[in-house]
Write an enzyme that holds these catalytic residues in place. Structure first.
Site, PDB file in Angstrom:
ATOM      1  N   GLY A   1      -8.153  -0.363  -1.107  1.00 60.31           N
ATOM      2  CA  GLY A   1      -7.079  -0.749  -0.178  1.00 60.31           C
ATOM      3  C   GLY A   1      -7.541  -1.793   0.821  1.00 60.31           C
TER       4      GLY A   1
ATOM      5  N   ARG B   1      -7.667  -0.800  -7.256  1.00 61.22           N
ATOM      6  CA  ARG B   1      -8.494   0.408  -7.188  1.00 61.22           C
ATOM      7  C   ARG B   1      -9.378   0.578  -8.423  1.00 61.22           C
ATOM      8  NH1 ARG B   1      -7.668   2.779  -2.687  1.00 61.22           N
ATOM      9  NH2 ARG B   1      -5.660   2.571  -1.654  1.00 61.22           N
TER      10      ARG B   1
ATOM     11  N   ASP C   1     -18.799   1.198  -3.837  1.00 57.20           N
ATOM     12  CA  ASP C   1     -19.848   2.185  -3.627  1.00 57.20           C
ATOM     13  C   ASP C   1     -20.787   2.269  -4.836  1.00 57.20           C
ATOM     14  OD1 ASP C   1     -18.072   3.286  -5.371  1.00 57.20           O
ATOM     15  OD2 ASP C   1     -17.871   5.187  -4.320  1.00 57.20           O
ATOM     16  N   ASP C   2     -20.764   1.245  -5.664  1.00 55.48           N
ATOM     17  CA  ASP C   2     -21.694   1.262  -6.794  1.00 55.48           C
ATOM     18  C   ASP C   2     -23.029   0.683  -6.354  1.00 55.48           C
ATOM     19  OD1 ASP C   2     -20.325   2.163  -9.417  1.00 55.48           O
ATOM     20  OD2 ASP C   2     -18.830   0.971  -8.348  1.00 55.48           O
TER      21      ASP C   2
ATOM     22  N   LYS D   1     -16.099  -0.814   4.336  1.00 55.59           N
ATOM     23  CA  LYS D   1     -14.727  -1.145   4.651  1.00 55.59           C
ATOM     24  C   LYS D   1     -13.840   0.047   4.373  1.00 55.59           C
ATOM     25  CE  LYS D   1     -12.341  -1.700   1.462  1.00 55.59           C
ATOM     26  NZ  LYS D   1     -11.256  -0.985   0.718  1.00 55.59           N
ATOM     27  N   THR D   2     -13.266   0.644   5.371  1.00 58.21           N
ATOM     28  CA  THR D   2     -12.158   1.576   5.175  1.00 58.21           C
ATOM     29  C   THR D   2     -11.475   1.786   6.508  1.00 58.21           C
ATOM     30  OG1 THR D   2     -11.488   3.866   4.801  1.00 58.21           O
ATOM     31  CG2 THR D   2     -13.807   3.512   5.251  1.00 58.21           C
TER      32      THR D   2
ATOM     33  N   ASP E   1      -9.819   4.203   7.291  1.00 59.96           N
ATOM     34  CA  ASP E   1      -9.877   5.614   7.659  1.00 59.96           C
ATOM     35  C   ASP E   1     -11.044   5.938   8.598  1.00 59.96           C
ATOM     36  OD1 ASP E   1      -7.717   5.872   6.067  1.00 59.96           O
ATOM     37  OD2 ASP E   1      -8.659   7.080   4.514  1.00 59.96           O
TER      38      ASP E   1
ATOM     39  N   LYS F   1      15.855  12.912  24.163  1.00 61.57           N
ATOM     40  CA  LYS F   1      16.560  13.849  23.290  1.00 61.57           C
ATOM     41  C   LYS F   1      15.895  14.135  21.952  1.00 61.57           C
ATOM     42  CE  LYS F   1      20.219  11.067  21.223  1.00 61.57           C
ATOM     43  NZ  LYS F   1      21.509  10.434  21.355  1.00 61.57           N
ATOM     44  N   TYR F   2      14.787  13.478  21.670  1.00 61.14           N
ATOM     45  CA  TYR F   2      14.168  13.715  20.366  1.00 61.14           C
ATOM     46  C   TYR F   2      12.688  14.082  20.473  1.00 61.14           C
ATOM     47  CZ  TYR F   2      18.161  11.305  18.299  1.00 61.14           C
ATOM     48  OH  TYR F   2      19.418  10.939  17.920  1.00 61.14           O
TER      49      TYR F   2
ATOM     50  N   MET G   1      -1.953   7.170   8.805  1.00 60.67           N
ATOM     51  CA  MET G   1      -2.859   7.169   7.657  1.00 60.67           C
ATOM     52  C   MET G   1      -4.170   7.885   7.975  1.00 60.67           C
ATOM     53  SD  MET G   1      -2.965   3.841   5.211  1.00 60.67           S
ATOM     54  CE  MET G   1      -1.757   3.647   3.884  1.00 60.67           C
TER      55      MET G   1
ATOM     56  N   ARG H   1      -6.409   9.886   4.837  1.00 55.39           N
ATOM     57  CA  ARG H   1      -6.126  10.875   3.803  1.00 55.39           C
ATOM     58  C   ARG H   1      -6.962  12.128   3.967  1.00 55.39           C
ATOM     59  NH1 ARG H   1      -5.760   7.366  -0.887  1.00 55.39           N
ATOM     60  NH2 ARG H   1      -7.989   7.533  -0.623  1.00 55.39           N
TER      61      ARG H   1
ATOM     62  N   TYR I   1       1.294   1.503   5.381  1.00 52.71           N
ATOM     63  CA  TYR I   1       1.169   0.123   4.918  1.00 52.71           C
ATOM     64  C   TYR I   1       1.466  -0.909   6.001  1.00 52.71           C
ATOM     65  CZ  TYR I   1       0.469   1.857   0.270  1.00 52.71           C
ATOM     66  OH  TYR I   1      -0.069   2.470  -0.821  1.00 52.71           O
TER      67      TYR I   1
ATOM     68  N   ARG J   1      -2.433  -1.964   7.408  1.00 52.92           N
ATOM     69  CA  ARG J   1      -3.642  -2.297   6.642  1.00 52.92           C
ATOM     70  C   ARG J   1      -3.901  -3.783   6.503  1.00 52.92           C
ATOM     71  NH1 ARG J   1      -3.609   0.712   0.978  1.00 52.92           N
ATOM     72  NH2 ARG J   1      -2.494  -1.233   0.560  1.00 52.92           N
TER      73      ARG J   1
END
Lengths: 537, 537
Positions: free
Chosen positions: A86, A150, A180-181, A189-190, A192, A229-230, A237, A239, A413, A416
């Protein structure tokens, strides 16, 4: 610029092309560097298995990039770059960093971009990156210079084909923004923010995304306070981890936050969570308020004890019966009979959510946690709870009619691909230069790391961290993967949130951080979790 | 500041407190003004009925605010202010303008704020606005200084009570930010941008909201271009009109836009719209693209010929059978039998949408158009159409598998309470000063208007427009209301969009306008529709 900027560029995009991120002293282009090896590394988990999988590369030492007398070589380099996964704000600046470094080292150097993710490496889909690409991508959002996907290099055939690609170009190295290999230099990079180690303080893109979401959250808070009122249940995001929810909360001061890792630690059951939230709504009503703002991490429910049990039970049903891909509600309920807690929960949750659990499954047959509309689940469940007599007797405010109106929001989305913040633009540019220097110094299987980030940019430090140090074994699998670090419930940022939340629960302290600025007092803000983590040390 | 800023204010909020919007020359505080009456006005529609309803105030002349030798009076004034309806960025600056004007005219002046909308006037809930309130609200978003609501002064009792309130305070005037009643000075506040006249060029809040939504849209576009795997259907606020969709499209360059007013003019049926969209998706696929961005106005479906017919049929069923508030799908289908088009459409639309049409009704028993998830409706309908053989034979690109993956987004509450843009901050401040001067000059039943907005701020002109000029009769009702002006399909902004859209359909020209800036090159942007409208003249 020696060429015209395409006229679909906005004024701000053009302005950002001119931004020159500061370069840490140790990475300045004219400064020769060398590697100084430091501590031996290990793995993030399952140490023995990781060692077995990577007998040669396991345990290598941290490669600090330090000043040297002169460059070991100034020959032209040929280096590949590719995006993976992503998008995260700042990705383009990594490429700019790599490009600038090698072109300044030797103008004959070449940078090859592989297209649309690692599939581009496997299938050798590429194009050379030229000066114009770089000038037009500097400080811009998205991963669109090369595209992304991906796709992974997973089969033996993939590996062979990728190796062929790299060999055919005679590449000196490959920088993977998000991979990540172990065959290249990776970039942390993320959005999250959940890849960490004692060397790795922060992932690239996290800062910008939190700023963008916080803008939206602040606007909604002001709306809540204006209309009164709400309730707004805002899902952000993240995960597997709640770092984004934590950072956004520290920025915006909601009335309530659900940090998945905390809920998991408490072994909170779903009914207990709903009880707590219902009490929160009633407490606010008794204080005269029929509105409020709650922040929820995307992957909340997998942190809820009973819910995780239910999900894995349902996953199991599907796994054991691979031929039947459609189940009725009653069939599932019947199958769950032997697990009282799961069966009860399944029968109690709102039907549309049960439906999602049954039908929205990933290619591996697992429930797609991100598809579960957690905000609605909580809203419906609280509403249900509020209709019970025992809840109602806690309502002591009789001056007005009790109402619980709730809106749910999900921010994913929308953030990002934002223009990167000054921090991410600077950080990613430095990561690119770090990656380039690691290749210059013949390192591989490394994560490019820049740390000391809470200090001034000139004092940032660069190093290569053996990727094995960040790996553990995937659950129920023979495969290694980057270990995800959730929010540390004993860490300073979470402690800070906990203290503050008590004050924010009833009395509103909403903070509108506003749209991210590239000028003015707020332009160089750093993530709060970074600064709080630093203070602790 | 002579006091501490509460520490929940963000850095940017604090910075914005210091922003001093420029004041148009004719409104500078030390400049005395007078009224110069201009053209006679009329009504926006149903002229005879409006005249009958407002025999005294109908047809009054436009009240231009022009320079004078000296102030007619410098006595202290006592003036009320109140918010009404949904928040719009800049609302606070109207109050600041009123406050600054009267305090500078005479420091003994008093400004009374009524709380939580017009209900605050009816029930005399108020508090005096003091210097500190003003300093802390300048250039801030939201309506939270006083709160707001949708309450109206509608019954005779409401009118009497309101009158009592105003009398008890001995108010010289009342400024309603968002109102349309004829007893005060109104402010043209609506993010939808759909209250217009030849004197009224733009409503307050529209500029900011379009900038905020365009930031999100630009980010999503960049994501579409990076991942290349999703269509994004983006729905933006604008209940009855498509001005926001138009402005955001001119800012961001989507591949397709649905302008309700154009669809209405074409008398496009729902099936035809779906055919066009399906063709668009296939055309892009044939050009190698499985992604795209479409902008949809919130109220789209009421502009679709056949859909509007269906909705009014369903409304009719509910109206004719007031006792039955729950209907089954089959019962509705049966009732629709006499209208073939509606019955067919109802049977063809996805079930969840049909469900919304049946259950989500406002207090008057009408379908809540805003609740209909138009993005999903289109997505499901296109997907369905694509599964037909006749559609598939148009797919000529055989180099990859055809897919149509689509994400839907809705931007509403995320923008209404943003920090106002420089334009809205300046415009609203000027509107506040205009309202104050209209009260000074003993005008009432007026809309405060500032125009010539595409020119430099110093040249903006202020006037009072008799509210009757903006009214017409509500459909099927004896009540007057502000007439809503949709997008003019013969106007320059829409023509510009039409020309551009042809180029954006297949080749992407996505523009990322980025987060709204308060510094730098883009800080003083004005709405594109305003500038295009101007150029036409």
């Amino acid at each position: 610029m020696d060429f015209e900027i395409p006229n679909h560029y906005s004024l701000l995009q053009k302005e950002r092309l001119q931004y020159k991120p500061e370069i840490p002293d140790s990475l300045l282009f004219d400064k020769p560097t060398k590697i100084e090896f430091g501590e031996e590394t290990s793995a993030a988990g399952d140490i023995e298995q990781i060692q077995k999988q990577f007998p040669k590369s396991f345990g290598r030492k941290v490669a600090h990039i330090v000043e040297a007398e002169k460059f070991e070589t100034q020959r032209p380099f040929k280096v590949g770059v590719v995006f993976s996964g992503g998008p995260a704000p700042g990705g383009h600046n990594v490429i700019v960093g790599v490009f600038h470094f090698f072109k300044k080292l030797n103008p004959e150097s070449k940078i090859i971009g592989f297209l649309d993710g690692l599939g581009g490496v496997i299938n050798n889909k590429n194009r050379e990156i030229v000066e114009k690409d770089i000038q037009l991508s500097f400080n811009q959002g998205g991963f669109d210079l090369l595209g992304t996907s991906r796709e992974k290099i997973s089969t033996d055939e993939d590996f062979e084909k990728s190796y062929e690609t790299l060999k055919s170009h005679e590449l000196d190295g490959l920088v993977v923004i998000g991979g990540d290999d172990a065959i290249f230099i990776a970039i942390p990079k993320t959005i999250d923010g959940d890849i960490r180690s004692k060397y790795l303080e922060m992932t690239a893109g996290f800062d910008t995304v939190c700023k963008v979401y916080s803008e939206f959250i602040g606007n909604i808070m002001r709306d809540a306070l204006s209309a009164k009122k709400y309730y707004h249940f805002i899902r952000v995001m993240g995960r597997s981890s709640s770092h984004i929810a934590l950072e956004c909360s520290l920025k915006t001061h909601p009335n309530y936050v659900l940090i998945g890792e905390d809920i998991e630690k408490q072994k909170l059951r779903f009914v207990e969570l709903i009880e707590q939230l219902t009490k929160f709504v009633i407490d606010r009503f008794n204080a005269g308020k029929s509105y409020g703002v709650i922040i929820i991490p995307e992957g909340l429910i997998q942190h809820i004890h009973t819910f995780r049990g239910l999900i894995s039970k349902i996953d199991e049903i599907y796994e054991k019966n691979p031929k039947q891909d459609k189940w009725t509600y009653e069939e599932i309920l019947q199958k769950l009979k032997d697990d009282e807690v799961s069966a009860k929960l399944f029968s109690e949750i709102p039907k549309p959510i049960a439906q999602t659990l049954m039908t929205d499954r990933d290619p591996f047959g697992h429930v797609r946690v991100s598809k579960i509309e957690t905000g609605k689940l909580l809203k419906w469940s609280i509403r249900d709870k509020l209709s019970h007599e025992e809840s109602q007797k806690n309502i002591t405010n009789t001056s007005k009619k009790f109402v619980f109106e709730c809106m749910t929001h999900y921010f994913g989305y929308e953030g990002r691909c934002s223009l990167p913040s000054n921090f991410d633009a600077t950080y990613c540019y430095a990561l690119g230069i770090t990656a380039a220097r690691l290749i210059l110094h013949e390192q591989t299987g490394m994560m490019a790391v820049v740390n000391n980030l809470s200090d001034e940019t000139k004092n940032w430090k660069a190093l290569g961290l053996p990727l094995t140090d960040l790996l553990h074994m995937k659950e129920n699998s023979e495969k290694p993967e980057l270990k995800i670090f959730g929010v540390d419930v004993n860490g300073a940022p979470f402690k800070e949130l906990q203290t503050k939340l008590e004050n924010w629960r009833i009395v509103d302290h909403y903070r509108c951080s506003g749209p991210m600025q590239f000028g003015g007092d707020s332009k160089d803000w750093k993530p709060k979790v970074l600064l709080l983590d630093k203070n602790k040390k």
